[in-house]
Write a protein that holds these residues in place. Structure first.
Motif, PDB file in Angstrom:
ATOM      1  N   GLY A  49      24.746  34.923  38.257  1.00  0.00           N
ATOM      2  CA  GLY A  49      25.519  35.269  36.875  1.00  0.00           C
ATOM      3  C   GLY A  49      25.696  36.282  36.085  1.00  0.00           C
ATOM      4  O   GLY A  49      26.954  36.421  35.866  1.00  0.00           O
ATOM      5  N   LEU A  50      24.453  36.490  35.785  1.00  0.00           N
ATOM      6  CA  LEU A  50      24.433  37.483  34.981  1.00  0.00           C
ATOM      7  C   LEU A  50      24.951  38.670  35.620  1.00  0.00           C
ATOM      8  O   LEU A  50      25.061  40.426  35.043  1.00  0.00           O
ATOM      9  CB  LEU A  50      23.039  37.926  34.565  1.00  0.00           C
ATOM     10  CG  LEU A  50      22.506  38.857  32.770  1.00  0.00           C
ATOM     11  CD1 LEU A  50      23.266  39.064  31.982  1.00  0.00           C
ATOM     12  CD2 LEU A  50      21.109  39.031  33.225  1.00  0.00           C
ATOM     13  N   LEU A  51      24.524  39.530  36.940  1.00  0.00           N
ATOM     14  CA  LEU A  51      24.586  40.644  37.706  1.00  0.00           C
ATOM     15  C   LEU A  51      26.065  40.588  37.501  1.00  0.00           C
ATOM     16  O   LEU A  51      26.823  41.762  37.284  1.00  0.00           O
ATOM     17  CB  LEU A  51      24.687  40.351  38.773  1.00  0.00           C
ATOM     18  CG  LEU A  51      23.932  41.350  39.704  1.00  0.00           C
ATOM     19  CD1 LEU A  51      23.334  42.635  39.213  1.00  0.00           C
ATOM     20  CD2 LEU A  51      24.238  41.128  41.459  1.00  0.00           C
ATOM     21  N   MET A  52      26.842  39.515  37.804  1.00  0.00           N
ATOM     22  CA  MET A  52      28.507  39.874  37.368  1.00  0.00           C
ATOM     23  C   MET A  52      29.502  40.056  35.948  1.00  0.00           C
ATOM     24  O   MET A  52      30.077  41.395  36.207  1.00  0.00           O
ATOM     25  CB  MET A  52      29.258  37.981  38.290  1.00  0.00           C
ATOM     26  CG  MET A  52      29.163  38.196  39.133  1.00  0.00           C
ATOM     27  SD  MET A  52      30.510  36.890  39.633  1.00  0.00           S
ATOM     28  CE  MET A  52      29.750  35.599  38.413  1.00  0.00           C
TER      29      MET A  52
ATOM     30  N   THR B 274      22.799  31.364  30.117  1.00  0.00           N
ATOM     31  CA  THR B 274      21.454  32.484  31.177  1.00  0.00           C
ATOM     32  C   THR B 274      20.160  32.346  30.563  1.00  0.00           C
ATOM     33  O   THR B 274      19.088  31.643  31.325  1.00  0.00           O
ATOM     34  CB  THR B 274      21.961  33.158  31.606  1.00  0.00           C
ATOM     35  OG1 THR B 274      22.043  34.417  30.580  1.00  0.00           O
ATOM     36  CG2 THR B 274      23.738  33.286  32.712  1.00  0.00           C
ATOM     37  N   LEU B 275      20.365  32.823  29.490  1.00  0.00           N
ATOM     38  CA  LEU B 275      19.052  33.134  28.672  1.00  0.00           C
ATOM     39  C   LEU B 275      18.384  32.019  27.862  1.00  0.00           C
ATOM     40  O   LEU B 275      17.208  30.961  28.669  1.00  0.00           O
ATOM     41  CB  LEU B 275      19.207  33.678  27.590  1.00  0.00           C
ATOM     42  CG  LEU B 275      17.899  34.406  26.940  1.00  0.00           C
ATOM     43  CD1 LEU B 275      16.925  35.371  28.136  1.00  0.00           C
ATOM     44  CD2 LEU B 275      18.529  35.316  25.784  1.00  0.00           C
ATOM     45  N   ALA B 276      18.752  30.828  27.483  1.00  0.00           N
ATOM     46  CA  ALA B 276      18.889  29.572  27.651  1.00  0.00           C
ATOM     47  C   ALA B 276      18.096  28.696  28.169  1.00  0.00           C
ATOM     48  O   ALA B 276      16.980  28.352  28.338  1.00  0.00           O
ATOM     49  CB  ALA B 276      19.747  28.870  26.997  1.00  0.00           C
ATOM     50  N   LEU B 277      18.923  28.676  29.360  1.00  0.00           N
ATOM     51  CA  LEU B 277      18.254  27.973  30.888  1.00  0.00           C
ATOM     52  C   LEU B 277      17.131  28.566  31.348  1.00  0.00           C
ATOM     53  O   LEU B 277      16.204  27.612  31.415  1.00  0.00           O
ATOM     54  CB  LEU B 277      19.295  27.864  31.882  1.00  0.00           C
ATOM     55  CG  LEU B 277      20.829  27.472  31.467  1.00  0.00           C
ATOM     56  CD1 LEU B 277      21.686  26.903  32.394  1.00  0.00           C
ATOM     57  CD2 LEU B 277      20.135  25.885  31.291  1.00  0.00           C
ATOM     58  N   LEU B 278      16.840  29.130  31.287  1.00  0.00           N
ATOM     59  CA  LEU B 278      15.748  30.308  31.186  1.00  0.00           C
ATOM     60  C   LEU B 278      14.530  30.126  30.857  1.00  0.00           C
ATOM     61  O   LEU B 278      13.278  29.963  31.547  1.00  0.00           O
ATOM     62  CB  LEU B 278      15.845  32.360  31.420  1.00  0.00           C
ATOM     63  CG  LEU B 278      14.638  32.624  31.659  1.00  0.00           C
ATOM     64  CD1 LEU B 278      15.517  34.189  32.694  1.00  0.00           C
ATOM     65  CD2 LEU B 278      13.457  33.336  30.574  1.00  0.00           C
TER      66      LEU B 278
ATOM     67  N   ALA C 226      27.528  30.378  43.536  1.00  0.00           N
ATOM     68  CA  ALA C 226      26.620  30.090  41.708  1.00  0.00           C
ATOM     69  C   ALA C 226      26.359  28.703  41.352  1.00  0.00           C
ATOM     70  O   ALA C 226      26.148  28.491  40.987  1.00  0.00           O
ATOM     71  CB  ALA C 226      26.630  31.224  41.394  1.00  0.00           C
ATOM     72  N   LEU C 227      28.033  28.193  41.221  1.00  0.00           N
ATOM     73  CA  LEU C 227      27.868  27.069  40.886  1.00  0.00           C
ATOM     74  C   LEU C 227      27.794  25.979  41.641  1.00  0.00           C
ATOM     75  O   LEU C 227      26.998  24.829  41.117  1.00  0.00           O
ATOM     76  CB  LEU C 227      29.690  26.635  40.560  1.00  0.00           C
ATOM     77  CG  LEU C 227      30.721  25.487  40.046  1.00  0.00           C
ATOM     78  CD1 LEU C 227      30.063  25.651  39.140  1.00  0.00           C
ATOM     79  CD2 LEU C 227      31.893  25.432  40.322  1.00  0.00           C
TER      80      LEU C 227
END
Length: 472
Positions: A18-21, A119-123, A178-179
């Motif tokens: 997701g972040l790459l996109m 993305t960061l919160a889930l990480l 990704a989904l």
């Protein structure tokens, strides 16, 4: 089985996709600009907004979408962001004119702004161990760096084999995969319905940024500059006044009193600003004056991406041993040296020296940017982790946003001053004038990055080796 156990690294791969996109779409149109100018009859100002609509919306909304994620759940936000990204990509790929393309890019920005804080919160939810989390954040940061650098390569490859809308079509299957992976691997969605979400402050921030971009673009037009300045000041003042009246503002400015936090923010800004600006003018220069194809021009940026990936990982692994100063201050210094080497290659017309400069720049960017995110997120109090995450992401996006405005404006101004022609690159280009402007901008990037190294070096003069979370 949850990502907290054996699947956590696999789930990191999903987050990274997701972040790459998101990061690739910041720069994927750099190599497409000449084709878009011809096929859509796009003016220079329209080109600015095709590039900047995406970053502008992200930068404005990111400040609030982090807290919205706290309210409705970060997993849900990630899923919504993926859906929006796929829909906006479809609209952009089918855009019949520039107006629809700009609107589609803005909608892509909405999807990215919804997805990115998640993305960061889930990480952070997934990785509980401090050292594992630092490595995961380093990988997260390296993916963002690689995405931004690889965007022109991907765009160039697609343009050589397909029509210009293919640069958006590629997002659709990636978002769908990704989904599906999120449904299988993500932790349960956790909501906090009492969390406050302030959309109006995000709108004010976006108004201020829009005015700033217009101010940079219209600096040579006195009739427009006052309108742009007024818009930027009005948005900034409204944002500040609203924040003062709130118990939970989007930004509590006293958070910047922490020198490690401020150093991380400045590192993200300086590195993204100069790196994005150099990528933009490099892809244009080699296509317009050297006859490079979009793919060949994009591959020049891949050199920096390849060099950045290993140093990004090294930075995350050895942070606790060497501290932030050598990685951030040293990384920015290496990045500046790389740009200076590119400048030497440009003025001597030595392609090998230019490539060497791109390699050196990638090494420096990898070191600095890999730990900038750790400095920002790790040094903030836990009660302000959502705010810190939003500021971290805005720092990178704002750097890219201003890079397009500043480097694009300077390129046009220097070209016009040198050639005496209007800076319309859709027609025949004066190669000598363009190359002269390109050389000046490489020197400008080197000086800006070196200034960033000096400032962050002073902020990190006691060389912290840990973060606040290490002690909580």
């Amino acid at each position: 089985m949850t990502p907290q156990t054996s699947n956590r690294w696999l789930f990191l791969a999903v987050i990274s996709v997701g972040l790459l996109m998101i990061s690739a779409d910041n720069s994927i149109l750099f190599t497409a600009l000449p084709a878009l100018r011809t096929q859509l009859h796009m003016s220079e100002l329209e080109g600015l907004w095709v590039l900047n609509a995406y970053s502008l919306v992200i930068s404005g909304l990111l400040l609030g979408t982090g807290t919205l994620g706290d309210r409705i759940g970060h997993r849900r936000m990630f899923e919504i962001g993926l859906v929006l990204f796929a829909l906006a990509s479809t609209l952009a790929a089918l855009a019949p004119n520039v107006g629809v393309l700009i609107a589609s890019r803005a909608l892509l920005g909405v999807g990215a702004a919804v997805m990115m804080p998640a993305t960061l919160a889930l990480l952070r939810i997934t990785f509980q161990d401090v050292r594992e989390r630092n490595l995961a954040i380093a990988i997260w940061g390296s993916v963002a760096t690689i995405g931004a650098a690889a965007g022109p390569v991907l765009g160039g490859f697609l343009l050589e084999h397909f029509y210009w809308g293919s640069v958006f079509v590629i997002n659709i299957p990636i978002a769908i995969v990704a989904l599906l992976a999120t449904f299988l691997l993500a932790p349960p969605n956790v909501t906090h319905p009492t969390q406050h979400w302030d959309l109006l402050s995000s709108v004010y921030a976006m108004i201020a940024m829009t005015g700033l971009v217009l101010l940079i673009k219209e600096v040579a037009h006195p009739s427009s500059i006052w309108l742009a300045l007024g818009l930027s000041l009005a948005g900034s003042l409204a944002f500040w006044l609203r924040g003062r009246r709130q118990t939970q503002p989007l930004i509590a400015f006293d958070i910047f009193r922490n020198r490690l936090f401020s150093a991380g923010v400045l590192t993200a800004l300086f590195a993204m600003f100069t790196q994005s600006g150099v990528m933009l003018v490099t892809t244009q220069r080699f296509q317009l004056t050297e006859g490079f194809s979009p793919l060949q021009a994009g591959l020049l940026t891949a050199v920096a991406a390849l060099a950045a990936f290993p140093t990004s990982l090294i930075g995350g692994i050895f942070l606790h041993r060497v501290g932030f100063l050598p990685l951030i201050g040293g990384g920015l210094s290496i990045l500046a040296a790389g740009f200076f080497c590119c400048y030497l290659g440009a003025i001597t017309d030595t392609f090998g020296v230019f490539i060497l400069g791109m390699l050196v720049a990638g090494v420096g960017a990898g070191f600095a940017m890999s730990v900038a995110s750790t400095a920002i997120i790790g040094s903030a109090p836990r009660a302000r982790s959502g705010m810190a995450s939003a500021i971290e992401e805005v720092s990178y996006e704002f750097g890219a946003l201003i890079a397009v405005a500043v480097f694009g404006t300077l390129l046009a101004a220097l070209y016009t001053a040198s050639s005496g022609q209007d800076a319309s690159f859709a027609e025949a280009v004066d190669a000598g004038a363009f190359n002269h402007a390109f050389e000046w901008l490489l020197a400008f990037a080197a000086i800006c990055t070196l200034a960033g190294a000096v400032i962050t070096g002073w902020l990190l003069r006691d060389n912290p080796k840990g973060t606040a979370y290490d002690h909580e």
